[in-house]
Design an enzyme around this catalytic site. Sequence first.
Site, PDB file in Angstrom:
ATOM      1  N   ASP A  54       0.694  -1.218  -0.017  1.00  0.00           N
ATOM      2  CA  ASP A  54       0.010   0.250   0.009  1.00  0.00           C
ATOM      3  C   ASP A  54       0.800   1.336  -0.154  1.00  0.00           C
ATOM      4  OD1 ASP A  54      -1.884   2.187   0.434  1.00  0.00           O
ATOM      5  OD2 ASP A  54      -2.704   1.177   2.170  1.00  0.00           O
ATOM      6  N   TYR A 143      -5.544  18.489  -2.355  1.00  0.00           N
ATOM      7  CA  TYR A 143      -5.011  17.546  -3.366  1.00  0.00           C
ATOM      8  C   TYR A 143      -4.217  18.220  -4.235  1.00  0.00           C
ATOM      9  CZ  TYR A 143      -5.527  14.687  -7.715  1.00  0.00           C
ATOM     10  OH  TYR A 143      -5.296  14.104  -9.002  1.00  0.00           O
ATOM     11  N   THR A 178     -12.546   8.495 -15.303  1.00  0.00           N
ATOM     12  CA  THR A 178     -12.115   7.382 -14.686  1.00  0.00           C
ATOM     13  C   THR A 178     -13.302   7.347 -13.415  1.00  0.00           C
ATOM     14  OG1 THR A 178     -10.648   8.705 -13.502  1.00  0.00           O
ATOM     15  CG2 THR A 178      -9.986   7.618 -15.343  1.00  0.00           C
TER      16      THR A 178
END
Length: 229
Positions: A54, A143, A178
């Site tokens: 991960d 972000y 997406t």
Amino acid sequence: MANSLLTGATGGIGTFIARKLHDRGDNLFLLGRDGAALEALAKEFPGTEVLVADVGNPAELAGKLAHRLPARLDALVHCAGAVELGPVAELGPDVWQTMLTVNLAGPAELTRLALPALRAAAGHVVLVNSGAGLAAHAGWSAYAASKFGLRALADALRAEEHGNGVRVTSVYPGRTATAMQEKVHAQEGADYEPKEWIQPESVATAVLAALDLPRDAEVTDLTVRPGLR
């Protein structure tokens, strides 16, 4: 035969990159936290090796990948990522930590671990960034900050590894059709129509173009924007 390591292979862009790499004959190493999903995808690409780890837990990567990486690595493509939107006034430290860990610290650590193999092959690191890595807008602070950081990582890495023959490319796709883009639209409260945006295969084509450029040149930054309809 080239060895290519890819994160985010079960996502929209990543799946197309994996398919294109396999179609040209690469040995694939697919890294992600969902082993079952990766194994299902790997059935489409004979010879693929699945690495269950991960990038959201960078401190565990070294242990998870010990003795699993190839001695020579021709390409490392970072395609995994996460997105959470919201104004600065409402974003808590958990969101900031997730964005910076998944989108920046994880790729940095994986790159560090892969560098000996990349140097041995004079390989290529591709970081699938975002248009948000070039300009930050309202609601996109955490972000965008992680993606600005990813750009800085790429620039520093390129300067450090040029003498070792390692090429580094940042790819900045605009809005791409997406599952992540569907989530973004939901967070924005907007209707989502996939046909209005870049198709993931087009981004994958751009990535392969950078990887396949002859060795006398290097694509450092590649921006991909929605075309005319």
